[in-house]
Design a protein around this motif. Sequence first.
Motif, mmCIF file in Angstrom:
data_model
loop_
_atom_site.group_PDB
_atom_site.id
_atom_site.type_symbol
_atom_site.label_atom_id
_atom_site.label_comp_id
_atom_site.label_asym_id
_atom_site.label_seq_id
_atom_site.Cartn_x
_atom_site.Cartn_y
_atom_site.Cartn_z
ATOM 1 N N ALA A 77 112.776 23.934 39.161
ATOM 2 C CA ALA A 77 111.402 24.173 39.610
ATOM 3 C C ALA A 77 111.144 23.594 40.982
ATOM 4 O O ALA A 77 110.378 24.149 41.764
ATOM 5 N N TYR A 102 105.957 33.613 35.688
ATOM 6 C CA TYR A 102 107.119 32.715 35.702
ATOM 7 C C TYR A 102 107.638 32.569 34.281
ATOM 8 O O TYR A 102 106.904 32.744 33.296
ATOM 9 N N VAL A 160 110.087 29.689 32.019
ATOM 10 C CA VAL A 160 110.679 28.337 32.025
ATOM 11 C C VAL A 160 111.663 28.231 30.880
ATOM 12 O O VAL A 160 111.523 28.913 29.850
ATOM 13 N N VAL A 175 113.550 27.456 36.127
ATOM 14 C CA VAL A 175 112.511 28.485 36.164
ATOM 15 C C VAL A 175 113.106 29.779 36.757
ATOM 16 O O VAL A 175 114.131 29.768 37.433
#
Length: 474
Positions: free
Chosen positions: A444, A401, A403, A433
Motif C-alpha cells: 500500500a 481497490y 486488499v 493492494v
Amino acid sequence: MGILNPSGGMMNVIRCDMQQYLVWKWRPYNSKKDEADPNQRSNAIRMGSSLRVKDGEMAIFVYSKKDGTSNQEVIFGPYDDIIKTSNFPILSNLIGLAYGGGSPFQAECYFINLANNIQIKFGIPYFDVFDPRFPDLGVPVSARGSFTFKIDDYKAFIANNRLINFELDTLKTQLRSVSIRKVKSKIISFPSSKNIPLVQIEAHIDDINEQIKKELETEFFEIYGLKTRAFDIEAIEINKQSQNYIDLKNLTFDIVRDTTRRQVELNLRNLEDTQRINTTNMEETLRIQRQEMQRAQRLQSESANLAAHQIDRQAQVMTAMADGMAAGAMNNASIGGPVGNSGGFNPVNLMTGMAVGSALGGQMSNMINQVGSQWGQQQTPPPNPAQTQAATPPPLPSKQYYVYVNNTQNGPLTRQQISQLAQQGFISPSTPVWHEGLTEWIPAQNSDLADIFTQPTPPPPSCPPAPPVNPQII
C-alpha cells in the motif's frame, strides 16, 4: 400409225396418243396385238420412222444384243425427230442384222407416263371392329377413300414389272388390294392401340389416314417403284342399325353416366375436404396467433419487472457474501496469529466484512435508486428540456481497490473505506493492494494510498488501555 414411204412400204410414226395411261406399248401400223407372232411384226421398226415423245413421258426401246442379252434405250420427252444412226445410238447395234441394213429392226417400244397422277378409288364393305372394353361385341364398320400415285423411279418400276405383259387395270387391282388390307388392319387395331371407345373412331379419321399413308408409301415404292402422292380415307362408317352397335351404345351411355356421376361425387367430396382443411388451418392459425400475442404480453410484463427481479437476486448474493465474510472473521484466532489458526475473534475480518457490507449496501442502494429512476421514467413522462438542462450531472465513479489480508482477498473498497481500516489498524503500509491498471499486487505504501499512512493518528480516548496488539501482516 404409218405414212407412205416414197421408195415403197409404210414408215412408222412412233408416238402415244392415250389420254390416261401409265405404261403403253407401241405397235407398228396394221400389226396385230399378238406377242407370239413368229415374224415379230409387232416389234418391227423401219429405218426413217419418226419418234415423238411428249413432255412428261419417256420412251423405252427394249432390244436384244448379238449375244442374246437384253438392253434398253431411254428417250425422255420432249423429243421429235427421225430415227437414224446419227441421233439414235441403238441403231449402231441393230442396223445390218437383216435385209442388208435396210430392213426393219426388232425392238419393243414402251411409253411411260412420268407426269400424270393415277388415282385409284377403293371401298371396303362392312367388317367387324371391337371396342377395347367389350372384346366380344363386334360392330360392323365400312370405309372408303382413294389414293394417287405416279412413277417416281422408272428404273425400279421397270425392274419390278414385266412391261411386255403390263396392264394398268392389273396394277390398280394389286394396289387396291394392298390399300384395303392396310386400312382394315389399322381400323381394327386403332381403338385398342389408342384405348378409345369404338363409337369415337370416326373422330380419329385423320390420325388413321396419316398412319396408313406412311405405311403405303414404303410398300408401294419398294414393291412397285411407285410414289404415293396422296392417300385419303373419305369416311369410316359404323352400321348404327346393327344390334351390336345399339347394345354398345347403351353400355357406353351407362358407363359415361356412371363415370360422370362418380366424378361429380368425387369433386363434391374434394370440395368438402378442402373446405374442412381450410377451416382447420384457419382455426390453428388463429390459435397460434393468440398464443404469440399472449407470449408477447407476458414477455413485456417480465421485461418491465426485470430490474426489480435482478435487484432481489443481487441482494441475496450480496447478503450471502457478507455472511460468509463475517463467519470467517469470527473463526480466525487473531490478526497477528499464524495462518489457519482458529478458535478466536478476528477483528480484521470483522472490520473487513463490515466495510464490504457497507460497500455492498451502497451498491444495492445505488441499484435501487437506478431501478426507481427507470421505473419512474416508465411510469411518468420525461421532463421538459429546461428541467433536463438544469439537472446536475451524475458524480464521477470512484476508484476501486482490493486488499489482501489473512490470505483473503477483500474488495472492492473505496479510498475512504481503506482509510478507515488503516486508522483502525487493520491495514498497514505493507498490506498488498491492487487496483485497475496494476499488473500485480504491491504494498500500500508504494501505491497512491501512501498518503493515508502519513497522516497523524489522533490520540486515543480516555479509557482503559487496550491490550497490546502486534498484528502480523501477510
